[in-house]
Design a protein around this motif. Structure first.
Motif, PDB file in Angstrom:
ATOM      1  N   TYR A 290       0.791  -1.231   0.000  1.00 36.88           N
ATOM      2  CA  TYR A 290       0.000   0.000   0.000  1.00 36.88           C
ATOM      3  C   TYR A 290       0.823   1.281   0.000  1.00 36.88           C
ATOM      4  O   TYR A 290       0.277   2.357  -0.247  1.00 36.88           O
ATOM      5  CB  TYR A 290      -0.926   0.019   1.224  1.00 36.88           C
ATOM      6  CG  TYR A 290      -1.734  -1.232   1.377  1.00 36.88           C
ATOM      7  CD1 TYR A 290      -2.821  -1.487   0.548  1.00 36.88           C
ATOM      8  CD2 TYR A 290      -1.404  -2.190   2.330  1.00 36.88           C
ATOM      9  CE1 TYR A 290      -3.559  -2.645   0.667  1.00 36.88           C
ATOM     10  CE2 TYR A 290      -2.138  -3.358   2.463  1.00 36.88           C
ATOM     11  CZ  TYR A 290      -3.215  -3.580   1.628  1.00 36.88           C
ATOM     12  OH  TYR A 290      -3.936  -4.722   1.753  1.00 36.88           O
ATOM     13  N   ILE A 291       2.100   1.209   0.288  1.00 42.79           N
ATOM     14  CA  ILE A 291       2.892   2.432   0.407  1.00 42.79           C
ATOM     15  C   ILE A 291       4.307   2.170  -0.076  1.00 42.79           C
ATOM     16  O   ILE A 291       4.847   1.070   0.080  1.00 42.79           O
ATOM     17  CB  ILE A 291       2.889   2.941   1.876  1.00 42.79           C
ATOM     18  CG1 ILE A 291       3.590   4.298   1.972  1.00 42.79           C
ATOM     19  CG2 ILE A 291       3.529   1.925   2.800  1.00 42.79           C
ATOM     20  CD1 ILE A 291       3.405   4.957   3.327  1.00 42.79           C
ATOM     21  N   ASP A 292       4.912   3.181  -0.695  1.00 45.39           N
ATOM     22  CA  ASP A 292       6.308   3.094  -1.087  1.00 45.39           C
ATOM     23  C   ASP A 292       6.952   4.464  -0.961  1.00 45.39           C
ATOM     24  O   ASP A 292       6.278   5.484  -0.822  1.00 45.39           O
ATOM     25  CB  ASP A 292       6.471   2.538  -2.507  1.00 45.39           C
ATOM     26  CG  ASP A 292       5.675   3.313  -3.537  1.00 45.39           C
ATOM     27  OD1 ASP A 292       5.329   4.477  -3.271  1.00 45.39           O
ATOM     28  OD2 ASP A 292       5.383   2.762  -4.601  1.00 45.39           O
ATOM     29  N   ASP A 318     -10.493   2.988  -1.043  1.00 54.65           N
ATOM     30  CA  ASP A 318     -10.576   3.781   0.180  1.00 54.65           C
ATOM     31  C   ASP A 318      -9.914   5.145   0.010  1.00 54.65           C
ATOM     32  O   ASP A 318     -10.589   6.165   0.005  1.00 54.65           O
ATOM     33  CB  ASP A 318      -9.940   3.027   1.355  1.00 54.65           C
ATOM     34  CG  ASP A 318     -10.798   1.867   1.815  1.00 54.65           C
ATOM     35  OD1 ASP A 318     -12.035   1.980   1.711  1.00 54.65           O
ATOM     36  OD2 ASP A 318     -10.244   0.857   2.263  1.00 54.65           O
ATOM     37  N   PHE A 319      -8.600   5.161  -0.136  1.00 50.98           N
ATOM     38  CA  PHE A 319      -7.916   6.438  -0.281  1.00 50.98           C
ATOM     39  C   PHE A 319      -6.585   6.228  -0.990  1.00 50.98           C
ATOM     40  O   PHE A 319      -6.047   5.121  -1.043  1.00 50.98           O
ATOM     41  CB  PHE A 319      -7.702   7.120   1.073  1.00 50.98           C
ATOM     42  CG  PHE A 319      -6.899   6.306   2.045  1.00 50.98           C
ATOM     43  CD1 PHE A 319      -5.507   6.312   2.017  1.00 50.98           C
ATOM     44  CD2 PHE A 319      -7.533   5.523   2.994  1.00 50.98           C
ATOM     45  CE1 PHE A 319      -4.762   5.559   2.909  1.00 50.98           C
ATOM     46  CE2 PHE A 319      -6.805   4.763   3.892  1.00 50.98           C
ATOM     47  CZ  PHE A 319      -5.413   4.782   3.845  1.00 50.98           C
ATOM     48  N   SER A 320      -6.041   7.317  -1.519  1.00 48.02           N
ATOM     49  CA  SER A 320      -4.747   7.303  -2.189  1.00 48.02           C
ATOM     50  C   SER A 320      -4.161   8.699  -2.115  1.00 48.02           C
ATOM     51  O   SER A 320      -4.873   9.679  -1.887  1.00 48.02           O
ATOM     52  CB  SER A 320      -4.888   6.865  -3.657  1.00 48.02           C
ATOM     53  OG  SER A 320      -5.674   7.802  -4.374  1.00 48.02           O
ATOM     54  N   ILE A 356     -14.735   8.689   2.109  1.00 50.30           N
ATOM     55  CA  ILE A 356     -14.960   8.191   3.459  1.00 50.30           C
ATOM     56  C   ILE A 356     -16.157   7.253   3.485  1.00 50.30           C
ATOM     57  O   ILE A 356     -16.119   6.186   4.091  1.00 50.30           O
ATOM     58  CB  ILE A 356     -15.134   9.370   4.425  1.00 50.30           C
ATOM     59  CG1 ILE A 356     -13.884  10.272   4.356  1.00 50.30           C
ATOM     60  CG2 ILE A 356     -15.378   8.878   5.846  1.00 50.30           C
ATOM     61  CD1 ILE A 356     -14.005  11.553   5.117  1.00 50.30           C
ATOM     62  N   ASP A 357     -17.233   7.662   2.866  1.00 49.98           N
ATOM     63  CA  ASP A 357     -18.393   6.813   2.643  1.00 49.98           C
ATOM     64  C   ASP A 357     -19.109   7.374   1.425  1.00 49.98           C
ATOM     65  O   ASP A 357     -18.672   8.375   0.861  1.00 49.98           O
ATOM     66  CB  ASP A 357     -19.300   6.735   3.889  1.00 49.98           C
ATOM     67  CG  ASP A 357     -19.863   8.080   4.301  1.00 49.98           C
ATOM     68  OD1 ASP A 357     -20.218   8.904   3.418  1.00 49.98           O
ATOM     69  OD2 ASP A 357     -19.961   8.340   5.515  1.00 49.98           O
ATOM     70  N   ARG A 361     -16.546  12.891   1.156  1.00 58.65           N
ATOM     71  CA  ARG A 361     -15.335  12.789   0.347  1.00 58.65           C
ATOM     72  C   ARG A 361     -14.351  13.878   0.761  1.00 58.65           C
ATOM     73  O   ARG A 361     -14.740  15.004   1.069  1.00 58.65           O
ATOM     74  CB  ARG A 361     -15.666  12.912  -1.136  1.00 58.65           C
ATOM     75  CG  ARG A 361     -14.464  12.716  -2.039  1.00 58.65           C
ATOM     76  CD  ARG A 361     -14.836  12.620  -3.490  1.00 58.65           C
ATOM     77  NE  ARG A 361     -13.644  12.387  -4.300  1.00 58.65           N
ATOM     78  CZ  ARG A 361     -13.103  11.196  -4.511  1.00 58.65           C
ATOM     79  NH1 ARG A 361     -13.657  10.123  -3.969  1.00 58.65           N
ATOM     80  NH2 ARG A 361     -12.027  11.061  -5.249  1.00 58.65           N
ATOM     81  N   LEU A 362     -13.061  13.522   0.733  1.00 61.63           N
ATOM     82  CA  LEU A 362     -11.984  14.456   1.043  1.00 61.63           C
ATOM     83  C   LEU A 362     -10.989  14.451  -0.106  1.00 61.63           C
ATOM     84  O   LEU A 362     -10.502  13.397  -0.515  1.00 61.63           O
ATOM     85  CB  LEU A 362     -11.280  14.043   2.344  1.00 61.63           C
ATOM     86  CG  LEU A 362     -10.060  14.875   2.755  1.00 61.63           C
ATOM     87  CD1 LEU A 362     -10.471  16.318   3.042  1.00 61.63           C
ATOM     88  CD2 LEU A 362      -9.376  14.262   3.973  1.00 61.63           C
ATOM     89  N   ASP A 363     -10.678  15.625  -0.644  1.00 63.28           N
ATOM     90  CA  ASP A 363      -9.733  15.775  -1.748  1.00 63.28           C
ATOM     91  C   ASP A 363      -8.788  16.919  -1.447  1.00 63.28           C
ATOM     92  O   ASP A 363      -9.214  17.982  -0.984  1.00 63.28           O
ATOM     93  CB  ASP A 363     -10.450  16.044  -3.070  1.00 63.28           C
ATOM     94  CG  ASP A 363     -11.272  14.857  -3.534  1.00 63.28           C
ATOM     95  OD1 ASP A 363     -10.690  13.912  -4.054  1.00 63.28           O
ATOM     96  OD2 ASP A 363     -12.508  14.897  -3.349  1.00 63.28           O
ATOM     97  N   ALA A 364      -7.508  16.710  -1.748  1.00 63.98           N
ATOM     98  CA  ALA A 364      -6.511  17.760  -1.540  1.00 63.98           C
ATOM     99  C   ALA A 364      -5.458  17.678  -2.629  1.00 63.98           C
ATOM    100  O   ALA A 364      -4.954  16.595  -2.943  1.00 63.98           O
ATOM    101  CB  ALA A 364      -5.860  17.617  -0.168  1.00 63.98           C
ATOM    102  N   ASN A 365      -5.133  18.826  -3.208  1.00 66.30           N
ATOM    103  CA  ASN A 365      -4.041  18.983  -4.171  1.00 66.30           C
ATOM    104  C   ASN A 365      -3.307  20.261  -3.802  1.00 66.30           C
ATOM    105  O   ASN A 365      -3.716  21.356  -4.191  1.00 66.30           O
ATOM    106  CB  ASN A 365      -4.566  19.062  -5.609  1.00 66.30           C
ATOM    107  CG  ASN A 365      -5.119  17.755  -6.104  1.00 66.30           C
ATOM    108  OD1 ASN A 365      -4.388  16.887  -6.556  1.00 66.30           O
ATOM    109  ND2 ASN A 365      -6.427  17.592  -6.006  1.00 66.30           N
ATOM    110  N   LEU A 366      -2.236  20.108  -3.044  1.00 68.99           N
ATOM    111  CA  LEU A 366      -1.522  21.252  -2.498  1.00 68.99           C
ATOM    112  C   LEU A 366      -0.133  21.332  -3.096  1.00 68.99           C
ATOM    113  O   LEU A 366       0.562  20.310  -3.202  1.00 68.99           O
ATOM    114  CB  LEU A 366      -1.433  21.159  -0.974  1.00 68.99           C
ATOM    115  CG  LEU A 366      -2.748  20.931  -0.218  1.00 68.99           C
ATOM    116  CD1 LEU A 366      -2.490  20.815   1.270  1.00 68.99           C
ATOM    117  CD2 LEU A 366      -3.731  22.049  -0.505  1.00 68.99           C
TER     118      LEU A 366
END
Length: 864
Positions: A290-292, A318-320, A356-357, A361-366
């Motif tokens: 799941y992570i690198d 779920d999330f990425s 989340i369900d 929803r949660l989205d971030a591009n910073l």
């Protein structure tokens, strides 16, 4: 056949522990078997000079033996599944020694193993298979032998002159063998398979070139290959065209596709102003599924360096997201150079996407960067990236028409160093609901009552924002070398603002005949607070001082409106020249709006205006090519126009008329444009400028309107048909999904784009023209063009440039040349003129597992 003969045959087969299944000629084979005297002598299983008295041989001269022989056998020595074997000449069984020989185009299959060779021998006592080819003076590819062994085992392929393999233990030995694993090819004078996934190779070489005589390879006297993991060699030499280039005491090569931990090999090259370099040297760590994490570094001989880090994570469904950062110290020139410069820069990027369900929803591009982050580069896209945008949002929806969104926005301009940021922004919305509508409409009643169409809507908005802008402050006293001087200095004007507003509206949209009438009533309330810190000169001592100003506004506005809309259709059916019908859709919309501020700073403020918008859509339908099929629908022209009339303005009530149009000529040419017409007269002022006056042109000059601006754009994109590889089928959605990796490690330096040699040519043209008729007037005209073509199957040329027609100047012209060198790729990019004049050159290996094995060189007028 007598019963005792069958009994003897049955007994013999049980003693030897196998049964015969030689296709449809079983009876013929049995009769031949009974006529052969069984002796108990030993003989070379590959000796085919005569029919032996102690063996059974199928007559290769019979007409029915010209087809492939096949049989299956079970062994009592540990082979637990059926062994299938075939050949096209003969099969020889030797019962006393429990051996078998296959001749000509022989194959053996056992579990995931498949072996092909001209001659194959099997010893059922030891489960060892021996395979080899036969001499052939006409063969030039396999050292004068044909039918040399080829074995596939669990997706791996092994080739050699001689092969010995235990089908039970899966251990074996290959003399002068070749092995293909994933994208790599391994060759060795002696290959021993000591375990299911371990190979020892002597005098070996590794390459990704599939030529019999590879263009490059890594050679080593000792190699240990762990399939689907890595290859360890010591020492190792890189050969190009059989010429040794460099040596290392040891090396580790990746030997599996997809994600894998390991050292990232550096790329060597030379930079015009920073010296020779090693780029991308680092380590990739696949922590789990799941992570690198990837960390890399750049080293330059003139003192510069850089560190880059990238962390990626992905839990499917779920999330990425990812977190990447870069810190670079740039040194241009030698220490004795007068133009030597040193600078530091950084970038930081964060992405996160999470459901989340089903309702949240949660989205971030910073993105964050220093103002000089993209200056010392010759990369075209990075050069143009001078506006960095960040955003993040959390949203929640309910089954009722309610939703909420909390967000963050940030814009950073790297050219003028300005920053605009909003944290947080809040928006709540109650979508249109119908409080007077019946919950259950009786059966047989399909129409709603008029009051059931009354809709209600409510919204709430709030935000907190700040800004920073660079300004020049005059008259500031500064001390330079002990001398006080008055000059301009740069500083920042900072501001903050808070706003909260809400609104509620009631609307209804009944349909009366062909018209839709939509009355509405809206009330809004807003409160605004702001504070600004402005730098300036202190009148007393000319020092820098900051003045703070605050402001506050509140307003409550009542708005009402009424709109009318309809659609009218006109159809012509010529049924000629391939045209079945032409349809014109006319869609007018007329609205009236009245706004009144009921409380706030200016309660006398009111506005009443009317707006008219008209849309015209022209479409064509072709005559079907075959009976029973639909004709094609083609959009011919889309024309829109709109204007408004302000009843409460003291003058200039009628707004300019804005028109726009778009069309597409087949799939070749796109045309779009727009123009604006003003109904009022334009006069020159005493100061030399121009302004509109409250005089209609129709009365003063006898014309309805004057054009104030005009724009036109034409674009086309053409390409040759993509060449398909032999046997290639278009990928299905399932195939695409199956080939996608859970995590896709992105390279920190993407370098030049990968050329596509399968497209023979591509042409892209775009022309844009705009003109302002307001004195003194201005014009702008530019052409953007790109041409890409294959000079041969291995050479690709591309040219991209813009041209300013008015100023007669080229805009960032670029020339790129690519050469397919089979297992290598050469790229050359050149910007011949302009402020970004530069070049890049690289030669690199194509294979993804060795993507950093390359030589690069670059330079520019700016020294980097």
């Amino acid at each position: 056949m007598s019963g005792w003969a069958l009994h003897i045959l049955h007994l013999i087969s049980h003693i030897c522990h196998f049964r015969f299944r030689i296709l449809d000629f079983r009876l013929v084979f049995v009769l031949l078997l009974l006529q052969v005297a069984i002796a108990w002598s030993q003989q070379n299983p590959f000796d085919t000079t005569a029919v032996r008295s102690d063996s059974v041989k199928v007559d290769s001269l019979r007409t029915d033996s010209l087809q492939a022989k096949s049989d299956t056998v079970k062994s009592s020595t540990g082979v637990d599944t059926i062994v299938t074997y075939t050949c096209t000449d003969s099969i020889v069984y030797h019962f006393p020694s429990r051996t078998m020989s296959l001749y000509k185009n022989s194959t053996i299959s056992y579990q995931a193993m498949e072996l092909k060779a001209e001659q194959i021998g099997i010893d059922w006592n030891t489960n060892i298979v021996n395979a080899e080819g036969v001499p052939d003076s006409t063969d030039t590819l396999h050292g004068g032998y044909r039918g040399t062994p080829e074995m596939k085992d669990g997706g791996e392929q092994y080739d050699g002159f001689k092969l010995a393999y235990n089908i039970q233990t899966r251990k074996g030995k290959i003399d002068v063998g070749d092995t293909k694993l994933d994208e790599g090819f391994y060759h060795g004078e002696d290959i021993k398979k000591v375990d299911s996934d371990i190979l020892f190779v002597s005098e070996g070489r590794f390459t990704t070139c599939d030529k019999p005589e590879p263009h490059y390879y890594f050679g080593s006297p000792r190699m240990k290959v762990k399939t689907k993991d890595q290859v360890v060699a010591e020492p190792v030499y890189l050969y190009i065209a059989d010429v040794p280039v460099f040596a290392l005491p040891f090396a580790v090569f990746p030997n599996k596709s997809g994600r894998r931990s390991g050292i990232i090999a550096p790329a060597y090259g030379e930079h015009g102003g920073r010296g020779r370099f090693l780029r991308h040297l680092g380590y990739y760590w696949a922590m789990n599924d799941y992570i690198d994490w990837k960390i890399q570094s750049d080293l330059y001989t003139k003192g510069g360096w850089a560190v880059n880090s990238l962390v990626q994570y992905n839990v499917r469904y779920d999330f990425s997201g990812s977190l990447s950062g870069n810190f670079e110290r740039t040194i241009l020139g030698e220490e004795t150079d007068p133009g030597r410069s040193e600078s530091e820069s950084y970038t930081l990027d964060l992405t996160h996407h999470q459901e989340i369900d089903p309702t949240m929803r949660l989205d971030a591009n910073l993105s964050f960067a220093s103002n000089n982050a993209y200056q010392n580069t010759i990369d075209y896209d990075q050069t143009l990236r001078q506006l960095i945008t960040s955003n993040a949002s959390f949203s929640k929806n309910w089954e009722s028409p309610n939703s909420i969104n909390i967000g963050y926005q940030r814009q950073q301009n790297l050219r003028d160093e300005s920053i605009f940021e909003t944290l947080p922004s809040l928006h709540f919305n109650h979508g249109t609901s119908y409080p007077l509508r019946r919950k259950k409409i009786p059966e047989g009643s399909s129409e709603l009552r008029w009051y059931e169409m009354i809709g209600f809507n409510y919204s709430l908005d709030g935000s907190n924002s700040r800004s920073k802008q660079k300004v020049s402050v005059d008259g500031i006293k500064t001390n330079i070398n002990g001398i006080d001087t008055i000059q301009s200095v740069d500083d920042f004007q900072r501001g903050s603002a808070q706003r909260i507003g809400q609104g509620a509206s009631i609307s209804i949209a009944p349909k009366l005949g062909y018209f839709t009438i939509s009355p509405r009533l809206n009330f809004s309330d807003s409160r605004d607070f702001s504070s600004t810190d402005t730098p300036g000169a202190n009148p007393a001592d000319s020092s820098l001082m900051v003045t703070t100003t605050t402001d506050e506004h509140r307003a409550g506005t009542l708005s009402s409106g009424l709109s009318f809309s309809t659609r009218l259709f006109g159809i012509a059916q010529p049924n000629m020249l391939g045209v079945a019908a032409i349809r014109h859709t006319f869609s007018p919309n007329l609205s009236f709006t009245y706004d009144k501020q009921v409380y706030g700073d200016n309660t006398n403020e009111r506005r009443m205006y009317a707006s008219l918008n008209i849309s015209n859509l022209f479409e064509m339908k072709t005559i079907p090519e075959e009976e029973g099929k639909e004709g094609k629908k083609i959009q011919l022209l889309n024309v829109g126009m709109g204007t408004s009339y302000d009843f409460t303005a003291d003058s200039l009530h009628l707004a300019p008329l804005r028109m726009n149009f778009s069309t597409r000529l087949g799939s070749i040419l796109d045309i779009s444009g727009g123009t604006t017409f003003d109904f009022y007269q334009l006069v020159q002022t005493s100061g030399g400028g121009y302004q509109r006056v409250n005089t209609f042109l129709l009365g003063s000059e006898g014309r309805l309107a004057r054009m104030t601006d005009f724009s036109l754009s034409l674009s086309t994109s053409l390409s040759g048909e993509r060449k398909k590889s032999e046997g290639q089928a278009p990928p299905t959605d399932t195939t695409r999904l199956a080939t996608q990796q859970l995590l896709r490690p992105t390279r920190m330096y993407d370098g030049m784009p990968e050329p596509d040699f399968s497209i023979p040519w591509q042409l892209r043209l775009q022309w844009h023209y705009s003109e302002s008729k307001i004195p003194p007037g201005s014009r702008a005209s530019s052409i953007d063009a790109g041409l890409e073509f294959n000079l041969t199957e291995k050479w690709k040329f591309s040219v991209n440039s813009g041209y300013d027609v008015i100023n007669k100047d080229f805009i960032y012209p670029r020339v790129a040349i690519s050469r397919d060198l089979h297992c290598w790729l050469m790229n050359f990019s050149w910007v011949p003129i302009g402020g970004n004049r530069s070049y890049q050159f690289e030669i690199r290996v194509k294979a993804s597992q060795l993507q950093d094995l390359k030589v690069t060189k670059s330079g520019s007028d700016k020294g980097y």
